[in-house]
Design a protein around this motif. Structure first.
Motif, PDB file in Angstrom:
ATOM      1  N   TYR A  27      -6.030  11.281   4.029  1.00  0.00           N
ATOM      2  CA  TYR A  27      -5.167  10.111   3.864  1.00  0.00           C
ATOM      3  C   TYR A  27      -5.772   9.254   2.758  1.00  0.00           C
ATOM      4  N   HIS A  28      -5.143   9.277   1.599  1.00  0.00           N
ATOM      5  CA  HIS A  28      -5.617   8.540   0.437  1.00  0.00           C
ATOM      6  C   HIS A  28      -4.758   7.286   0.300  1.00  0.00           C
ATOM      7  N   THR A  29      -5.403   6.135   0.335  1.00  0.00           N
ATOM      8  CA  THR A  29      -4.689   4.863   0.370  1.00  0.00           C
ATOM      9  C   THR A  29      -4.849   4.122  -0.951  1.00  0.00           C
ATOM     10  N   PHE A  30      -3.721   3.718  -1.515  1.00  0.00           N
ATOM     11  CA  PHE A  30      -3.689   2.917  -2.730  1.00  0.00           C
ATOM     12  C   PHE A  30      -3.153   1.548  -2.347  1.00  0.00           C
ATOM     13  N   THR A  31      -3.881   0.474  -2.686  1.00  0.00           N
ATOM     14  CA  THR A  31      -3.447  -0.876  -2.331  1.00  0.00           C
ATOM     15  C   THR A  31      -3.552  -1.807  -3.526  1.00  0.00           C
ATOM     16  N   GLU A  59       0.819  -1.199   0.000  1.00  0.00           N
ATOM     17  CA  GLU A  59       0.000   0.000   0.000  1.00  0.00           C
ATOM     18  C   GLU A  59       0.859   1.257   0.000  1.00  0.00           C
ATOM     19  N   LYS A  60       0.226   2.326  -0.419  1.00  0.00           N
ATOM     20  CA  LYS A  60       0.863   3.643  -0.387  1.00  0.00           C
ATOM     21  C   LYS A  60      -0.181   4.631   0.114  1.00  0.00           C
ATOM     22  N   ILE A  61       0.187   5.412   1.106  1.00  0.00           N
ATOM     23  CA  ILE A  61      -0.706   6.432   1.636  1.00  0.00           C
ATOM     24  C   ILE A  61      -0.183   7.792   1.183  1.00  0.00           C
ATOM     25  N   VAL A  62      -1.082   8.557   0.570  1.00  0.00           N
ATOM     26  CA  VAL A  62      -0.718   9.868   0.037  1.00  0.00           C
ATOM     27  C   VAL A  62      -1.580  10.930   0.708  1.00  0.00           C
ATOM     28  N   ARG A  63      -0.951  12.009   1.119  1.00  0.00           N
ATOM     29  CA  ARG A  63      -1.685  13.178   1.622  1.00  0.00           C
ATOM     30  C   ARG A  63      -1.541  14.245   0.545  1.00  0.00           C
ATOM     31  N   ILE A  72      -2.043  13.302 -11.855  1.00  0.00           N
ATOM     32  CA  ILE A  72      -2.940  12.630 -12.806  1.00  0.00           C
ATOM     33  C   ILE A  72      -2.217  11.468 -13.473  1.00  0.00           C
ATOM     34  N   LYS A  73      -0.965  11.662 -13.816  1.00  0.00           N
ATOM     35  CA  LYS A  73      -0.160  10.593 -14.415  1.00  0.00           C
ATOM     36  C   LYS A  73      -0.040   9.409 -13.451  1.00  0.00           C
ATOM     37  N   MET A  74       0.225   9.695 -12.168  1.00  0.00           N
ATOM     38  CA  MET A  74       0.331   8.650 -11.158  1.00  0.00           C
ATOM     39  C   MET A  74      -0.990   7.900 -11.010  1.00  0.00           C
ATOM     40  N   ILE A  75      -2.087   8.639 -10.923  1.00  0.00           N
ATOM     41  CA  ILE A  75      -3.401   8.018 -10.757  1.00  0.00           C
ATOM     42  C   ILE A  75      -3.758   7.168 -11.967  1.00  0.00           C
ATOM     43  N   ASP A  76      -3.476   7.657 -13.158  1.00  0.00           N
ATOM     44  CA  ASP A  76      -3.745   6.876 -14.372  1.00  0.00           C
ATOM     45  C   ASP A  76      -2.933   5.581 -14.391  1.00  0.00           C
ATOM     46  N   LYS A  77      -1.688   5.668 -13.938  1.00  0.00           N
ATOM     47  CA  LYS A  77      -0.834   4.477 -13.859  1.00  0.00           C
ATOM     48  C   LYS A  77      -1.420   3.467 -12.883  1.00  0.00           C
ATOM     49  N   TYR A  78      -1.832   3.934 -11.714  1.00  0.00           N
ATOM     50  CA  TYR A  78      -2.418   3.043 -10.715  1.00  0.00           C
ATOM     51  C   TYR A  78      -3.707   2.414 -11.220  1.00  0.00           C
ATOM     52  N   LYS A  79      -4.484   3.178 -11.980  1.00  0.00           N
ATOM     53  CA  LYS A  79      -5.727   2.652 -12.544  1.00  0.00           C
ATOM     54  C   LYS A  79      -5.428   1.533 -13.539  1.00  0.00           C
ATOM     55  N   LYS A  80      -4.405   1.731 -14.372  1.00  0.00           N
ATOM     56  CA  LYS A  80      -3.987   0.696 -15.337  1.00  0.00           C
ATOM     57  C   LYS A  80      -3.543  -0.582 -14.636  1.00  0.00           C
ATOM     58  N   ASP A  82      -4.693  -1.626 -11.914  1.00  0.00           N
ATOM     59  CA  ASP A  82      -5.843  -2.101 -11.129  1.00  0.00           C
ATOM     60  C   ASP A  82      -5.579  -1.996  -9.627  1.00  0.00           C
ATOM     61  N   ILE A  83      -4.940  -0.901  -9.242  1.00  0.00           N
ATOM     62  CA  ILE A  83      -4.666  -0.633  -7.832  1.00  0.00           C
ATOM     63  C   ILE A  83      -5.924  -0.040  -7.216  1.00  0.00           C
ATOM     64  N   ASP A  84      -6.302  -0.542  -6.055  1.00  0.00           N
ATOM     65  CA  ASP A  84      -7.492  -0.070  -5.358  1.00  0.00           C
ATOM     66  C   ASP A  84      -7.212   1.248  -4.656  1.00  0.00           C
ATOM     67  N   TYR A  85      -8.269   2.050  -4.511  1.00  0.00           N
ATOM     68  CA  TYR A  85      -8.165   3.356  -3.865  1.00  0.00           C
ATOM     69  C   TYR A  85      -9.196   3.455  -2.753  1.00  0.00           C
TER      70      TYR A  85
END
Length: 74
Positions: free
Chosen positions: A50-54, A4-8, A30-38, A40-43
């Protein structure tokens, strides 16, 4: 394995001192979020800043890459 990665996001903009810097930082996020979406990283966001990507994966090269990008073992 789950990582996981937590972003503030408020901290992502702290060093922006011009509209140009702000726009560039937005592009990077936006580039980071698009990459995570590709990938299939959960948000998750629980109503605070505290925004968590797993991601759950057994792909070792992907795990190593994401660990270098600030992910941690969950």
């Amino acid at each position: 394995m789950e990582i996981e990665k937590i972003v503030r996001f408020k901290f992502e903009f702290m060093e922006c001192d011009s509209l140009t810097n702000l726009k560039e930082q937005c592009k990077q996020l936006i580039k980071m979020i698009d990459k995570y979406k590709k990938l299939d990283i959960d948000y998750y966001n629980f109503g605070d800043d505290y925004h968590t990507f797993t991601i759950k994966t057994t792909n070792e090269p992907l795990i190593k890459k994401l660990l270098k990008e600030g992910f941690n073992y969950a």
